[in-house]
Design a protein around this motif. Structure first.
Motif, PDB file in Angstrom:
ATOM      1  N   UNK A  63       1.117  -1.512  -0.155  1.00  0.00           N
ATOM      2  CA  UNK A  63       0.214  -0.608  -0.121  1.00  0.00           C
ATOM      3  C   UNK A  63       0.876   1.341  -0.029  1.00  0.00           C
ATOM      4  N   UNK A  64       0.325   2.421  -0.466  1.00  0.00           N
ATOM      5  CA  UNK A  64       1.479   3.488  -0.278  1.00  0.00           C
ATOM      6  C   UNK A  64       2.035   3.947   0.694  1.00  0.00           C
ATOM      7  N   UNK A  65       1.043   3.337   1.737  1.00  0.00           N
ATOM      8  CA  UNK A  65       1.897   3.980   3.349  1.00  0.00           C
ATOM      9  C   UNK A  65       3.226   2.761   3.479  1.00  0.00           C
ATOM     10  N   UNK A  66       3.270   1.445   2.601  1.00  0.00           N
ATOM     11  CA  UNK A  66       4.075   0.708   3.121  1.00  0.00           C
ATOM     12  C   UNK A  66       5.618   1.722   2.364  1.00  0.00           C
ATOM     13  N   UNK A  67       5.447   2.613   1.849  1.00  0.00           N
ATOM     14  CA  UNK A  67       6.740   3.200   1.045  1.00  0.00           C
ATOM     15  C   UNK A  67       7.726   4.953   2.316  1.00  0.00           C
ATOM     16  N   UNK A  68       6.496   4.785   3.544  1.00  0.00           N
ATOM     17  CA  UNK A  68       6.833   6.496   4.045  1.00  0.00           C
ATOM     18  C   UNK A  68       7.928   5.530   5.772  1.00  0.00           C
TER      19      UNK A  68
END
Ligand code: ATP
Ligand code: SF4
Ligand code: MG
Length: 318
Positions: A294-299
């Motif tokens: 998910x996008x949050x995995x990259x933060x």
């Protein structure tokens, strides 16, 4: 467990191996109790060999090692070169991926194996040379008496690999580090060597760290498994638990690529892509290949946490 009292436990914590700015092993942690085998799996370049080499003080320059490696309670990081040399072969022995790094090219193979028994176990030369022949036979070398008189260059690659295994076992080390020990060998010899390791472990209580990119091979020997990805431990569990309930998407992918026992055919690999460039990584290192990213995995980077008793995983979603 049929262990001797002196067999040490290994406790690795916060282990970092750095080449310049690049940490090729990053905050790795695990332990191995006497009489147990830890399997370390992960694809090429994930830091398996660098982790192994740090246990023997053999990380090549300019690599720098930090963190903690305790063997039998004693800290190894920061000890002198002489202290490292004194423990190699006896307290910790390693089967290397490349046999020529371990064999002395100008010494007969039988003499090299015997020397270890003379130095580390106080055996007589005569007894040690007879035992060396027995060990060469045990690792599947034909005409072991003649082969013991060979120099390494007179042997084939597979035979040198087996001679190195015989050498590592000769010292009856407290900890055996085996880096892809059987990859180049045929299946019959492979099975014979795994048996030999199990036998010695049952007799001496030796701990084994068994490294392979092949989860199927690791599963034959390992009590516990550590899965590495891009320098980090992403999952850690007893072998049976890991196979029954893999939690990290990378581990799930590795298990899905194993040959299907029902149909006895290899399934197609499902993990596409390669290991990321560690210089530019933010967030989860597996994100580019993860089917449930998910996008949050990259933060942020997921840290290893307890997902169930004795089962640790580094993923936001498990
Ligand atoms: N001398 C070196 N200088 C800089 N980087 C290195 C050096 N040796 C290895 N590396 C890097 O360290 C990383 C980890 O390497 P390592 O040999 O531990 O991987 P591995 O998991 O054992 O892989 P394989 O399955 O291919 O044996 C790799 O990215 C490699 O390029
Ligand atoms: S943290 Fe996100 S990207 Fe990383 S393995 Fe878990 S789900 Fe996939
Ligand atoms: Mg390697």
């Amino acid at each position: 467990m049929a262990g001797r009292v002196s067999a040490p436990s290994l406790e690795v914590s916060d282990l970092v191996v750095r080449f310049g700015q690049r940490a090729v092993v990053d905050r790795v942690a695990y332990r191995i109790e006497p009489g147990r085998t830890l399997g370390v799996v992960g694809e090429s370049g994930c830091g398996k060999s660098m982790t192994a080499l740090s246990l023997l003080g053999l990380v090549p320059a300019p690599g720098e090692v930090a963190g903690s490696i305790r063997l039998g309670g004693e800290e190894l990081i920061g000890q002198s070169r002489a202290a490292w040399r004194g423990m190699r072969g006896r307290r910790v022995a390693m089967i290397f991926q490349e046999p020529m790094t371990a064999l002395n090219p100008v010494m007969r193979v039988g003499t090299q194996i015997a020397e270890i028994m003379v130095l580390h176990k106080g055996a007589s030369w005569e007894a040690a040379e007879a035992e060396a022949v027995r060990l060469l036979e045990a690792v599947g070398i034909a005409s072991p008496r003649d082969r013991a008189r060979n120099y390494p260059h007179q042997m084939s690659g597979g035979m040198r690999q087996r001679a190195m295994i015989a050498m590592a076992l000769a010292g009856e080390p407290g900890l055996l580090v085996a880096d892809e020990p059987t990859t180049a060998l045929d299946v019959t010899i492979q099975a014979q060597i795994l048996d030999l390791m199990r036998e010695l472990q049952a007799r001496t209580g030796m701990a084994i760290q068994f490294i392979s990119h092949n989860l199927a091979v690791v599963s034959e020997l390992a009590h516990d498994i550590v899965v590495m990805y891009a320098g980090r431990v992403v999952e850690r569990a007893p072998a049976a638990t890991l196979f029954a309930h893999p939690r990290h998407p990378y581990t799930q992918g590795l298990i899905a690529t194993l040959p299907d026992p029902e149909r006895r055919v290899a399934r197609l690999p499902v993990i596409r892509g390669g290991v990321p460039n560690l210089d530019h990584v933010t967030g989860c290192r597996f994100a580019d290949r993860c089917p449930i990213a998910e996008p949050s995995c990259r933060s942020a980077e997921p840290e290893l946490h307890v997902a169930a008793e004795g089962h640790d995983v580094a993923c936001f979603k498990s």
